[in-house]
Scaffold this active site. Sequence first.
Site, PDB file in Angstrom:
ATOM      1  N   CYS A  30       0.940  -1.510  -0.073  1.00 16.03           N
ATOM      2  CA  CYS A  30       0.395   0.012   0.417  1.00 16.03           C
ATOM      3  C   CYS A  30       1.155   1.229  -0.079  1.00 16.03           C
ATOM      4  O   CYS A  30       0.766   2.129  -0.573  1.00 16.03           O
ATOM      5  CB  CYS A  30      -1.042  -0.212   1.204  1.00 16.03           C
ATOM      6  SG  CYS A  30      -1.895   1.517   0.937  1.00 16.03           S
ATOM      7  N   CYS A  31       1.901   1.729   0.808  1.00 20.92           N
ATOM      8  CA  CYS A  31       2.662   2.085   0.742  1.00 20.92           C
ATOM      9  C   CYS A  31       3.301   2.712  -0.563  1.00 20.92           C
ATOM     10  O   CYS A  31       3.696   3.387  -0.765  1.00 20.92           O
ATOM     11  CB  CYS A  31       4.022   2.180   2.357  1.00 20.92           C
ATOM     12  SG  CYS A  31       3.417   2.792   4.009  1.00 20.92           S
ATOM     13  N   CYS A  54      -0.942   8.989   7.338  1.00 19.73           N
ATOM     14  CA  CYS A  54      -2.618   8.045   6.692  1.00 19.73           C
ATOM     15  C   CYS A  54      -3.115   7.947   8.121  1.00 19.73           C
ATOM     16  O   CYS A  54      -2.492   7.349   9.288  1.00 19.73           O
ATOM     17  CB  CYS A  54      -2.622   6.870   5.795  1.00 19.73           C
ATOM     18  SG  CYS A  54      -1.557   7.974   4.177  1.00 19.73           S
ATOM     19  N   CYS A  86      -2.982   4.235   9.219  1.00 20.20           N
ATOM     20  CA  CYS A  86      -1.906   3.738   9.690  1.00 20.20           C
ATOM     21  C   CYS A  86      -1.219   4.597  10.690  1.00 20.20           C
ATOM     22  O   CYS A  86      -0.106   4.688  11.252  1.00 20.20           O
ATOM     23  CB  CYS A  86      -1.075   3.607   8.915  1.00 20.20           C
ATOM     24  SG  CYS A  86      -1.797   2.645   7.676  1.00 20.20           S
ATOM     25  N   CYS A 123       7.887   4.121   6.011  1.00 16.85           N
ATOM     26  CA  CYS A 123       6.676   4.322   4.930  1.00 16.85           C
ATOM     27  C   CYS A 123       7.643   3.011   3.349  1.00 16.85           C
ATOM     28  O   CYS A 123       7.282   3.182   2.717  1.00 16.85           O
ATOM     29  CB  CYS A 123       6.012   5.227   4.385  1.00 16.85           C
ATOM     30  SG  CYS A 123       6.768   6.466   4.067  1.00 16.85           S
TER      31      CYS A 123
END
Length: 233
Positions: free
Chosen positions: A120-121, A203, A206, A229
């Site tokens: 995702c990162c 985010c 997270c 990240c």
Amino acid sequence: MSTTITPVGGAEFAERAAEELEEASAQEIIAWASQTFGDRLCVTSSMADALMVDLVSRQVPGIDVIFLDTGYHFPETIGTRDAVASVYDINLINVEPVRTVVEQDLALGPRLHGRDPGICCHLRKVEPLQRALAPYSAWLTGLRREDSATRRATPVVQWDGRRRMTKVNPIARWTQEEVDSYMAENGVIVNPLQYDGYPSIGCEPCTRRVAPGQDPRSGRWAGTGKTECGIHI
Ligand code: SF4
């Protein structure tokens, strides 16, 4: 301040610059970066505060400021971005991932951040930053040695081999006290979440609140073992 550094880029150049500038002030390091890289210099901001934006825009008015708009930010972070863009003399560049959150959910399933935060990162931060930094020769960051164990050895100038560009960290040596006093003295814009238990802001899915006195970054990806990240490693 005088320097004999030749603006050529590369690992050796960055190491030499780091040695020469180790004791220089943040303002001197920013001035050096501006003289060395001209308009091929930008600054990145997570909008946790406008410290770097304030420092840099005083010396390099109109500088490009890159913000990674992951689609998962707290509303307070987006509000801070908008306030910063209207108050400071900068050119804000809002960088988005290839896919919206909805498109990513459809392609890879919902809540990828909970199943594989590394991917995702990569999709929402690392790749978009790579794309955004392509036109520049150097970028300024707000990394500090005090941030975390993985940042203890951060030099004030380093070669970013993955992106083939120079990375300049003017406040690498700053303590939290120095940060706090600069922000108070200069009325720097601060993300309101910092007053609500979020000393480090990423985010929303997270980032958790941390108790007073806890490691400020312990609220990031809490319980996953992930600490960065991927942008700075
Ligand atoms: Fe995804 Fe979380 Fe990384 Fe944001 S911090 S890009 S939501 S994994």
